[in-house]
Design a protein around this motif. Structure first.
Motif, PDB file in Angstrom:
ATOM      1  N   VAL A  95       0.792  -1.179   0.008  1.00 64.91           N
ATOM      2  CA  VAL A  95       0.108  -0.109  -0.040  1.00 64.91           C
ATOM      3  C   VAL A  95       0.781   1.208   0.001  1.00 64.91           C
ATOM      4  CG1 VAL A  95      -1.572   1.379   1.315  1.00 64.91           C
ATOM      5  CG2 VAL A  95      -2.011  -0.931   1.058  1.00 64.91           C
ATOM      6  N   LEU A  96       1.860   1.382   0.870  1.00 67.72           N
ATOM      7  CA  LEU A  96       2.784   2.561   1.041  1.00 67.72           C
ATOM      8  C   LEU A  96       3.458   2.569  -0.350  1.00 67.72           C
ATOM      9  CD1 LEU A  96       4.100   1.982   4.726  1.00 67.72           C
ATOM     10  CD2 LEU A  96       2.451   3.646   3.793  1.00 67.72           C
ATOM     11  N   ALA A  97       3.797   1.729  -0.995  1.00 66.64           N
ATOM     12  CA  ALA A  97       4.653   1.838  -2.289  1.00 66.64           C
ATOM     13  C   ALA A  97       3.622   2.230  -3.420  1.00 66.64           C
ATOM     14  CB  ALA A  97       5.537   0.609  -2.517  1.00 66.64           C
ATOM     15  N   SER A  98       2.625   1.297  -3.630  1.00 65.93           N
ATOM     16  CA  SER A  98       1.766   1.371  -4.849  1.00 65.93           C
ATOM     17  C   SER A  98       0.816   2.834  -4.979  1.00 65.93           C
ATOM     18  CB  SER A  98       0.857   0.127  -5.110  1.00 65.93           C
ATOM     19  OG  SER A  98      -0.049  -0.029  -3.893  1.00 65.93           O
ATOM     20  N   VAL A  99       0.326   3.165  -3.776  1.00 63.18           N
ATOM     21  CA  VAL A  99      -0.776   4.168  -3.842  1.00 63.18           C
ATOM     22  C   VAL A  99      -0.105   5.496  -4.104  1.00 63.18           C
ATOM     23  CG1 VAL A  99      -2.407   5.417  -2.435  1.00 63.18           C
ATOM     24  CG2 VAL A  99      -2.442   3.102  -2.099  1.00 63.18           C
ATOM     25  N   PRO A 100       1.143   5.957  -3.441  1.00 63.67           N
ATOM     26  CA  PRO A 100       1.579   7.148  -3.895  1.00 63.67           C
ATOM     27  C   PRO A 100       2.146   7.174  -5.336  1.00 63.67           C
ATOM     28  CG  PRO A 100       2.397   6.454  -1.715  1.00 63.67           C
ATOM     29  CD  PRO A 100       1.669   5.385  -2.279  1.00 63.67           C
ATOM     30  N   LEU A 235      -6.829   9.293  -3.254  1.00 66.25           N
ATOM     31  CA  LEU A 235      -5.703   9.042  -1.906  1.00 66.25           C
ATOM     32  C   LEU A 235      -6.793   7.654  -1.351  1.00 66.25           C
ATOM     33  CD1 LEU A 235      -3.307   8.376  -0.680  1.00 66.25           C
ATOM     34  CD2 LEU A 235      -3.993  10.633   0.857  1.00 66.25           C
ATOM     35  N   ILE A 236      -7.796   8.085  -0.754  1.00 58.88           N
ATOM     36  CA  ILE A 236      -8.817   7.253  -0.146  1.00 58.88           C
ATOM     37  C   ILE A 236      -9.033   5.979  -0.884  1.00 58.88           C
ATOM     38  CG2 ILE A 236     -11.040   6.875   0.968  1.00 58.88           C
ATOM     39  CD1 ILE A 236      -9.146   8.512   2.781  1.00 58.88           C
ATOM     40  N   MET A 237      -9.830   6.077  -2.225  1.00 61.61           N
ATOM     41  CA  MET A 237      -9.898   5.045  -3.046  1.00 61.61           C
ATOM     42  C   MET A 237      -8.763   4.136  -3.091  1.00 61.61           C
ATOM     43  SD  MET A 237     -13.227   5.529  -3.096  1.00 61.61           S
ATOM     44  CE  MET A 237     -13.393   4.047  -4.269  1.00 61.61           C
ATOM     45  N   GLY A 238      -7.813   4.727  -3.500  1.00 58.54           N
ATOM     46  CA  GLY A 238      -6.563   3.889  -3.711  1.00 58.54           C
ATOM     47  C   GLY A 238      -6.165   3.019  -2.443  1.00 58.54           C
ATOM     48  N   VAL A 239      -6.194   3.702  -1.461  1.00 55.70           N
ATOM     49  CA  VAL A 239      -5.798   2.873  -0.162  1.00 55.70           C
ATOM     50  C   VAL A 239      -6.907   1.726   0.071  1.00 55.70           C
ATOM     51  CG1 VAL A 239      -5.717   2.962   2.346  1.00 55.70           C
ATOM     52  CG2 VAL A 239      -4.739   4.709   1.075  1.00 55.70           C
ATOM     53  N   ILE A 240      -8.218   1.925  -0.177  1.00 55.65           N
ATOM     54  CA  ILE A 240      -9.008   0.744   0.063  1.00 55.65           C
ATOM     55  C   ILE A 240      -8.971  -0.140  -0.984  1.00 55.65           C
ATOM     56  CG2 ILE A 240     -11.745   0.358  -0.244  1.00 55.65           C
ATOM     57  CD1 ILE A 240     -12.111   3.446   0.796  1.00 55.65           C
ATOM     58  N   ASN A 241      -8.568  -0.033  -2.323  1.00 56.85           N
ATOM     59  CA  ASN A 241      -8.558  -0.962  -3.364  1.00 56.85           C
ATOM     60  C   ASN A 241      -7.068  -1.802  -3.000  1.00 56.85           C
ATOM     61  OD1 ASN A 241     -10.810  -0.434  -4.571  1.00 56.85           O
ATOM     62  ND2 ASN A 241      -9.993   1.353  -5.929  1.00 56.85           N
ATOM     63  N   SER A 242      -6.100  -0.683  -2.475  1.00 64.21           N
ATOM     64  CA  SER A 242      -4.901  -1.640  -2.354  1.00 64.21           C
ATOM     65  C   SER A 242      -4.947  -2.750  -1.165  1.00 64.21           C
ATOM     66  CB  SER A 242      -3.784  -0.728  -2.083  1.00 64.21           C
ATOM     67  OG  SER A 242      -3.378   0.312  -3.129  1.00 64.21           O
ATOM     68  N   PHE A 243      -5.628  -2.434  -0.356  1.00 58.40           N
ATOM     69  CA  PHE A 243      -5.839  -3.215   1.021  1.00 58.40           C
ATOM     70  C   PHE A 243      -6.568  -4.586   0.545  1.00 58.40           C
ATOM     71  CE2 PHE A 243      -4.666   0.030   4.104  1.00 58.40           C
ATOM     72  CZ  PHE A 243      -3.862  -0.725   5.077  1.00 58.40           C
ATOM     73  N   GLN A 244      -7.269  -4.545  -0.401  1.00 50.71           N
ATOM     74  CA  GLN A 244      -7.979  -5.709  -1.055  1.00 50.71           C
ATOM     75  C   GLN A 244      -7.464  -6.388  -1.981  1.00 50.71           C
ATOM     76  OE1 GLN A 244     -12.505  -4.749  -0.754  1.00 50.71           O
ATOM     77  NE2 GLN A 244     -11.791  -2.762  -0.775  1.00 50.71           N
ATOM     78  N   MET A 245      -6.024  -5.893  -2.390  1.00 47.90           N
ATOM     79  CA  MET A 245      -5.646  -6.708  -3.807  1.00 47.90           C
ATOM     80  C   MET A 245      -5.309  -8.129  -3.283  1.00 47.90           C
ATOM     81  SD  MET A 245      -2.694  -8.090  -5.220  1.00 47.90           S
ATOM     82  CE  MET A 245      -1.034  -7.340  -4.294  1.00 47.90           C
ATOM     83  N   PHE A 246      -5.858  -8.919  -4.365  1.00 41.56           N
ATOM     84  CA  PHE A 246      -5.930 -10.399  -4.279  1.00 41.56           C
ATOM     85  C   PHE A 246      -5.453 -11.107  -5.697  1.00 41.56           C
ATOM     86  CE2 PHE A 246      -8.210 -14.273  -5.165  1.00 41.56           C
ATOM     87  CZ  PHE A 246      -7.627 -15.069  -4.302  1.00 41.56           C
ATOM     88  N   THR A 247      -5.984 -10.785  -6.807  1.00 39.06           N
ATOM     89  CA  THR A 247      -5.982 -11.435  -7.908  1.00 39.06           C
ATOM     90  C   THR A 247      -4.513 -11.373  -8.449  1.00 39.06           C
ATOM     91  OG1 THR A 247      -8.177 -10.865  -8.566  1.00 39.06           O
ATOM     92  CG2 THR A 247      -6.937 -11.484 -10.471  1.00 39.06           C
ATOM     93  N   SER A 248      -3.944 -10.477  -8.542  1.00 42.17           N
ATOM     94  CA  SER A 248      -2.436 -10.379  -9.183  1.00 42.17           C
ATOM     95  C   SER A 248      -1.710 -11.293  -8.144  1.00 42.17           C
ATOM     96  CB  SER A 248      -1.752  -9.045  -8.756  1.00 42.17           C
ATOM     97  OG  SER A 248      -2.694  -7.953  -9.956  1.00 42.17           O
TER      98      SER A 248
END
Length: 319
Positions: A95-100, A235-248
């Motif tokens: 999250v800390l790397a991908s979102v920014p 930023l908020i939407m990116g954090v929410i989506n990144s926490f739920q990353m699964f398929t990749s």
């Protein structure tokens, strides 16, 4: 009471009843129109959420009767589950790397595409296209082939005399390939940034030019402050989506190598559908929700220092 008085009372009662029912004509029609959404919300969102909250307080394994255990699952998560802490660590790194990086890429490309140039519509569509296919299985398989030992990325490096390696099979670079895949899919954030750029008045740029501001100063003193609400939303939407990353993580690395890409959603999936510990997995899901809420609240708390709302405060920082 004579007949005329009774008739008048009945008429008044009927008028009162009609007035009462008429008040509900519009609301009833509105509820009828939103009924499909309400049914979907309560049947597919609210009910499963409360059911999972109940399961999180039970020992539910599909193979045995449901047994109430209270907060035992949550206690076990925080006191006796090393895989939990490991997956949380990997997830926060991701999250800390991908979102920014995703926000920066989306913003810079949006600034470039905001200019008038020939074929701009084609460029916008082409850049947005990767976000349409999203983190699908097909894209994940393609990404795995690109960064494999015999992938096209190593072939390109070999043209410059650089020896490639298994980027996905190396613990040092596997998570980086997943981050790069997320950054590559910045189209949705880019479109939102582009819409925000269109709303910035040209008068602000003209006034700053008169004061001697160059393009770099205008970007930091005009563009970024005016886009701060958009940045906050992305930023908020990116954090929410990144926490739920699964398929990749599931398709490309399956959590490996050496658990370097073992993200939280993958651990939750393993508990639920490999070990059939649905009660424990439900507790993990609620812990994920709590973590996302905490991070979102922290971001919201800091927003008063860097988010500007022109319509509310005349261009000053929100109080």
């Amino acid at each position: 009471m004579d007949h005329s008085t009774a008739a008048a009372a009945n008429v008044a009662e009927r008028k009162k009843k009609r007035r009462f029912l008429s008040r509900w004509d519009a609301p009833i029609a509105g509820y009828m129109f939103i009924a499909p959404w309400l049914i979907g919300f309560f049947g597919l969102t609210a009910y499963p959420m409360f059911l999972s909250l109940y399961y999180s307080l039970t020992n539910y394994t599909l193979l045995e009767p449901i047994k109430w255990v209270g907060l035992k699952n949550y206690t076990r998560i925080f006191t006796d589950d090393t895989r939990f802490t490991e997956s949380v660590s990997v997830t926060f790194q991701y999250v800390l790397a991908s979102v920014p990086l995703k926000l920066i890429a989306a913003l810079l490309v949006a600034v470039v595409l905001n200019k008038a140039m020939k074929g701009i519509s084609f460029y916008r569509t082409a850049i947005y296209f990767p976000s349409l296919i999203g983190g699908s299985i097909a894209v994940s398989i393609l990404w795995r082939n690109i960064f494999g030992v015999d992938g096209i990325f190593n072939e390109i490096l070999s043209m410059f005399g650089i020896a490639g390696k298994g980027w996905i099979t190396s613990p040092d670079t596997a998570l980086g390939t997943l981050i790069l895949l997320t950054v590559w899919q910045f189209g949705s954030a880019m479109v939102i940034f582009l819409a925000g750029l269109k709303q910035i008045p040209n008068d602000l740029y003209e006034a700053s030019s008169v004061d001697g501001a160059n393009k770099r100063v205008q970007f930091f003193k005009v563009t970024l402050p005016m886009l701060s609400p958009i940045i906050y939303f992305n930023l908020i939407m990116g954090v929410i989506n990144s926490f739920q990353m699964f398929t990749s993580a599931f398709v490309i690395t399956n959590g490996g190598p050496m658990n370097s890409t073992y993200v939280y959603a993958l651990y939750l999936y393993e508990r639920a559908f490999s070990r059939y510990e649905l009660g424990y997995a439900s507790a993990l899901a609620w812990v994920m929700l709590i973590m996302i809420v905490i991070v979102a609240v922290i971001i919201a708390g800091t927003s008063k220092y860097w988010v500007f709302y022109e319509t509310e405060t005349g261009g000053k920082k929100r109080k």
